[in-house]
Design a protein around this motif. Structure first.
Motif, mmCIF file in Angstrom:
data_model
loop_
_atom_site.group_PDB
_atom_site.id
_atom_site.type_symbol
_atom_site.label_atom_id
_atom_site.label_comp_id
_atom_site.label_asym_id
_atom_site.label_seq_id
_atom_site.Cartn_x
_atom_site.Cartn_y
_atom_site.Cartn_z
ATOM 1 N N ILE A 57 0.821 -1.210 0.000
ATOM 2 C CA ILE A 57 0.000 0.000 0.000
ATOM 3 C C ILE A 57 0.855 1.261 0.000
ATOM 4 C CG2 ILE A 57 -1.909 -1.183 1.114
ATOM 5 C CD1 ILE A 57 -1.209 0.220 3.702
ATOM 6 N N GLU A 58 2.169 1.134 0.177
ATOM 7 C CA GLU A 58 3.028 2.306 0.023
ATOM 8 C C GLU A 58 3.171 2.706 -1.448
ATOM 9 O OE1 GLU A 58 6.518 2.205 3.103
ATOM 10 O OE2 GLU A 58 5.995 0.149 2.557
ATOM 11 N N GLY A 59 2.895 1.766 -2.347
ATOM 12 C CA GLY A 59 2.911 2.082 -3.771
ATOM 13 C C GLY A 59 4.261 1.926 -4.427
ATOM 14 N N THR A 60 5.335 2.082 -3.678
ATOM 15 C CA THR A 60 6.681 1.951 -4.226
ATOM 16 C C THR A 60 7.624 1.601 -3.086
ATOM 17 O OG1 THR A 60 8.368 3.054 -5.576
ATOM 18 C CG2 THR A 60 7.281 4.380 -3.909
ATOM 19 N N ARG A 61 8.852 1.261 -3.431
ATOM 20 C CA ARG A 61 9.840 0.923 -2.414
ATOM 21 C C ARG A 61 10.292 2.179 -1.656
ATOM 22 N NH1 ARG A 61 14.206 -1.128 -6.150
ATOM 23 N NH2 ARG A 61 13.059 0.231 -7.556
ATOM 24 N N SER A 62 10.449 2.044 -0.360
ATOM 25 C CA SER A 62 10.946 3.152 0.442
ATOM 26 C C SER A 62 12.435 3.320 0.178
ATOM 27 C CB SER A 62 10.708 2.878 1.933
ATOM 28 O OG SER A 62 11.359 3.853 2.718
ATOM 29 N N ARG A 63 12.826 4.551 -0.182
ATOM 30 C CA ARG A 63 14.246 4.840 -0.417
ATOM 31 C C ARG A 63 14.950 5.320 0.843
ATOM 32 N NH1 ARG A 63 11.340 3.257 -4.819
ATOM 33 N NH2 ARG A 63 12.565 3.385 -6.739
ATOM 34 N N THR A 64 14.207 5.567 1.917
ATOM 35 C CA THR A 64 14.803 6.117 3.139
ATOM 36 C C THR A 64 14.783 5.149 4.314
ATOM 37 O OG1 THR A 64 12.708 7.064 3.923
ATOM 38 C CG2 THR A 64 14.053 8.421 2.442
ATOM 39 N N GLY A 65 14.013 4.087 4.233
ATOM 40 C CA GLY A 65 13.864 3.182 5.367
ATOM 41 C C GLY A 65 12.654 3.491 6.216
ATOM 42 N N ARG A 66 12.070 4.675 6.040
ATOM 43 C CA ARG A 66 10.821 5.007 6.716
ATOM 44 C C ARG A 66 9.645 4.443 5.933
ATOM 45 N NH1 ARG A 66 13.825 9.860 7.167
ATOM 46 N NH2 ARG A 66 13.998 10.652 9.309
ATOM 47 N N LEU A 67 8.554 4.179 6.641
ATOM 48 C CA LEU A 67 7.326 3.831 5.942
ATOM 49 C C LEU A 67 6.821 5.051 5.183
ATOM 50 C CD1 LEU A 67 5.321 1.693 8.538
ATOM 51 C CD2 LEU A 67 6.802 0.908 6.698
ATOM 52 N N LEU A 68 6.303 4.820 3.986
ATOM 53 C CA LEU A 68 5.766 5.897 3.169
ATOM 54 C C LEU A 68 4.280 6.087 3.452
ATOM 55 C CD1 LEU A 68 7.465 4.941 -0.221
ATOM 56 C CD2 LEU A 68 8.321 6.467 1.556
ATOM 57 N N ARG A 69 3.770 7.251 3.092
ATOM 58 C CA ARG A 69 2.334 7.481 3.236
ATOM 59 C C ARG A 69 1.586 6.481 2.374
ATOM 60 N NH1 ARG A 69 0.811 12.629 5.168
ATOM 61 N NH2 ARG A 69 -1.335 11.940 4.817
ATOM 62 N N PRO A 70 0.576 5.808 2.918
ATOM 63 C CA PRO A 70 -0.112 4.766 2.146
ATOM 64 C C PRO A 70 -0.958 5.341 1.021
ATOM 65 C CG PRO A 70 -1.219 5.120 4.244
ATOM 66 C CD PRO A 70 0.033 5.945 4.284
#
Length: 851
Positions: A423-436
């Motif tokens: 549900i993040e839509g793409t891979r996280s580039r920072t290690g944080r969870l992305l907005r869903p």
């Protein structure tokens, strides 16, 4: 019409029916258009059989297939007209003394061959099967009507190249095993090489055509309908036999295409598309069918078994092990429920890793939603056979595609097929969870609302890699380089990276979210909502579901030794620390995890500071510099930048201790109530960024508990009247408190910078997009001047999320022109920041933004 065929040394002319007849949409193909059966003369046919049987060793079932054929005309009916299968049947009949399919049936000289098919293969490399009704069967039905004493036997014959493979088979046999999909010419050759020694030829029980026709006559069927019924009966029989031999057909591309195209919603979408584009219904229907083929998985059991071997080798080659936790809870919730796996997205390996872990645990691998960018040559078909279904990045402007995809997802849910999507839509580039992104969740909820028969459970999954395969590309993208497009050559180039060591990978399963219970909370009468209406509870329920999933992913985090190392090392100037200080700080972090656990499902290794440092040295993540007064450990270059990824994986676990420690950076002493107040003020913004799980009313008790633990560990000192104070500046505990504060300090600096920029420009002077860009540029400049220059520290989404949260709580809003407006309340945010951030830090920020 007549066909001239070479037969031996002579020429034979025989009549045939037209190849262009059409009955209810099915084209009838003439069996007699083949020149001398296989398109081969007797010498070439003989040569083909001999070459094939140099390798093929068929097993014939039953042992005596001719005992029920007492000198009567025989017509063999095969599932399709594959050349290799026909050669096998021809040779088996010759060896067993059975009537040859290449010769005329006994007593029926008008028929040149004794063979018919219920399907024909079409295409050269990519093969497809088309149902047909054999004209030969039609002529035989007519012959039986003309002569009721004619006793013609219909014998279904099936050829299987091996049976359903098991785990003991070699990878080659697993990959090239018999499936339901028609094999292309090259694949058929490889299947014969893999399984030719274990070929099965099944002669089914003969059907007396005269009895079948008599029964059909009693039902009032004409010749055409009799042939159609006979063909259908044979197809159903062969399908059941094939299912018993090689397993059920699990290919959704074949099984679901018809269901999708026949569904009322898709048919309505086809009609609308035809009207809008000015095309015929058939053309629009073909477009919808193409969408199904573009989307649908082509699941293969044999391929899953093959990939189990391949991935087992790959994981052993790349990783030091896979740690899996809480998978038993998935088994407990799986019975009778539709499982939707919703993992965080760290790497392209996520797709493969979850399926592998579930398969090893005895659970069904899910069908995985993958971006259309991964549907590339070779890789795309392989992913599709492993259960991947593809979706476009946006459905905007294509309602037909949206309807087809929605129906495909709905049918999977109804059938109980496990689903996986990110549900993040793409891979996280920072290690944080992305907005869903809630698109897939909304489609799932809508599908379930229309057909709530099978309960749906969302299973959060947490992935954590000690070292990422895509680490270098992430650094480049965060630094402004464009994302490289996925390609076959890019995949081949990336294979060289598996020679490196990547440590361990961790897979934790979270507490399942039952969709029924969540919808009941939003509207107890949700089941009564009319299907055509868009209920008012839908959007809030989907948003709530997305937030709960992200929070529960973080509640099942896996702490790695590398994460424990990254937290203090990146907090130190120049990312270098005395070994003794680093070791003791890691021990403090482990103690906090044990005595103030974030959640019950969070896992951490049983390690000490010493063992963590040794592990990092073995992985070449840090280097040791010898010194007479004590060794210095440091990380530099890309290694230091990639450690930020590991740090960000677990920042939420130390969010409260870090915020509490921040209160004492600029204050020697503070009352616990004031600590709680400051934490409550900043908590909504930190919660939105890190997806913390505490509700607002739970923050105060949680803060007080952490303060007590920090006091027990000596990080804070209790004094009279509920005050706490930091240890003396020259004590080791004061250094540990300062290092602990650094995680939240960067977050608070970012908030202060955003507010300061907003105040500088004033109300109604800047748009949110412009403010985000300014914040990113200022953070980049500040990182270059004063801090560790890591691209993730000035990632634009971090500022966007904070501004969105300011708008959510009403501190900032948009005016009618789309400009950011605010009032005196924003000064309160600034004043609270001054209590935490030291004067030097605030001056550094103000100096940067006013230049």
């Amino acid at each position: 019409m007549a066909i001239v065929a070479v037969r031996g040394r002579g020429i034979r002319v025989f009549p045939v029916q037209s190849a262009g007849l059409r009955f209810t949409g099915v084209v009838l193909q003439s069996d007699s258009v083949l020149v001398d059966w296989l398109g081969l003369g007797p010498p070439l046919r003989w040569l083909g059989r001999k070459l094939l049987f140099l390798w093929v060793r068929p097993t014939v079932l039953p042992d005596d297939p001719g005992k029920d054929l007492p000198g009567v005309p025989v017509i063999y009916v095969m599932a399709n007209d594959a050349l290799s299968s026909r050669l096998v049947v021809d040779e088996v009949c010759r060896r067993r003394g059975l009537p040859s399919p290449a010769e005329s049936p006994l007593g029926l000289p008008a028929e040149n061959r004794s063979l018919a098919f219920v399907r024909r293969l079409r295409g050269w490399w990519t093969r497809r099967l088309e149902p047909v009704q054999s004209p030969r069967l039609g002529r035989l039905v007519q012959a039986v009507r003309d002569n009721p004493a004619l006793d013609v036997r219909i014998v279904p014959v099936s050829v299987f190249w091996g049976r359903a493979p098991d785990k003991e088979h070699s990878p080659f046999k697993l990959l090239f095993s018999e499936t339901w999909a028609p094999a292309g010419r090259l694949r058929r050759l490889l299947i014969i090489l893999a399984h030719g020694r274990h070929t099965f030829v099944q002669f089914s029980e003969p059907v007396a055509l005269s009895e079948f026709v008599a029964g059909a006559d009693a039902d009032g069927l004409d010749d055409e309908r009799i042939v159609r019924k006979l063909s259908r009966v044979i197809r159903v029989h062969m399908r059941r036999l094939r299912e018993a031999t090689i397993g059920p057909d699990l290919s959704h591309r074949r099984n679901l295409r018809g269901e999708i195209l026949r569904s009322p919603r898709v048919r309505a979408a086809i009609e609308r598309n035809a009207r809008r584009e000015g095309i015929s219904y058939e053309e629009a229907s073909r477009k919808a069918a193409d969408y199904v083929d573009e989307i649908a998985a082509d699941y293969s059991h044999s391929f899953i078994r093959f990939m189990d071997r391949v991935l087992g080798w790959l994981w052993n080659r790349v990783y030091d092990g896979i740690e899996v936790q809480h998978i038993d809870t998935v088994k407990a919730v799986a019975e009778g429920r539709e499982l939707v796996y919703v993992p965080c997205h760290r790497s392209h390996f996520d797709y493969l890793l979850l399926s592998y872990v579930l398969y090893q645990a005895g659970l069904v691998p899910p069908h995985v939603a993958a971006g259309i960018n991964l549907n590339i040559p070779v890789i795309g078909p392989w992913l599709r056979r492993g259960g991947a279904f593809f979706l476009r990045r946006t459905f905007a402007g294509n309602k037909l595609y949206a309807a087809v995809f929605q129906q495909y997802l709905a049918l999977n849910l109804v059938k109980g097929v496990p689903i996986e999507y990110f549900i993040e839509g793409t891979r996280s580039r920072t290690g944080r969870l992305l907005r869903p992104k809630s698109g897939m969740l909304a489609m799932t909820v809508r599908s379930y609302r229309r057909n709530p028969e099978r309960p749906v459970a969302f299973v959060p999954v947490y992935f954590c890699y000690e070292k990422l395969l895509e680490g270098r590309s992430y650094i480049g993208e965060l630094s402004g380089n464009p994302k490289k497009k996925e390609s076959l050559f890019g995949f081949i180039r990336s294979l060289g990276a598996i020679r490196n060591r990547f440590g361990k990978v961790y897979v934790n399963f979270g507490d399942a979210i039952l969709l029924d219970e969540l919808l009941d909370e939003h509207d107890p009468d949700w089941r009564e909502t009319p299907d055509g209406d868009k209920p008012t509870w839908l959007v809030p329920a989907v948003d709530d579901l997305a937030d709960r999933i992200m929070c529960r992913i973080n509640m099942t985090a896996a702490v790695t030794p590398v994460s424990l190392l990254a937290l203090p090392l990146l907090s130190a100037p120049r990312q270098a620390m005395l070994e003794d200080v680093l070791r003791e700080q890691i021990d403090v972090l482990v103690a906090l995890l044990e005595r103030a656990p974030y959640a019950s499902r969070v896992t951490h290794p049983d390690v000490t500071g010493h063992s963590v440092i040794e592990h990092a040295l073995e992985m070449n993540l840090i280097r040791r510099r010898k010194h007479a007064l004590g060794d210095v450990l440091s990380a530099s270059g890309n290694h230091a930048v990639m450690l930020t990824y590991n740090r960000n994986n677990v920042m939420h676990l130390f969010a409260l201790p870090s915020m509490i420690a921040c209160c004492f950076l600029n204050n020697r002493r503070m009352h616990v109530d004031k600590i709680v107040h400051l934490a409550e003020m900043v908590y909504p913004y930190v919660k939105a960024e890190l997806f913390l799980h505490w509700r607002e009313e739970e923050v105060a008790p949680a803060v007080r508990q952490v303060v007590a633990v920090m006091s027990d560990l000596g990080l804070l000192e209790r004094v009279d009247d509920g005050d706490c104070q930091r240890p003396t500046a020259d004590s080791p505990r004061a250094v540990q408190l300062s290092l602990l504060a650094h995680g939240a300090l960067q977050t608070l600096e970012r908030y202060y910078m955003t507010v300061a920029l907003l105040l500088k420009h004033g109300p109604r002077r800047v748009t949110q997009t412009d403010l985000e860009n300014l914040c990113q540029l200022m953070a980049q400049r500040m990182s270059m001047l004063y801090q560790f220059d890591a691209p993730e520290s000035f990632a634009k989404p971090l500022f966007r999320n904070f501004i969105d949260r300011l708008r959510d709580v009403g501190v900032v809003w948009l005016d009618e022109d789309g400009l950011l407006d605010f009032d005196h309340r924003i000064r309160g945010v600034e004043d609270d920041a001054k209590l935490v951030l030291g004067e030097q830090i605030r001056h550094s920020i103000l100096q940067v933004i006013h230049v």
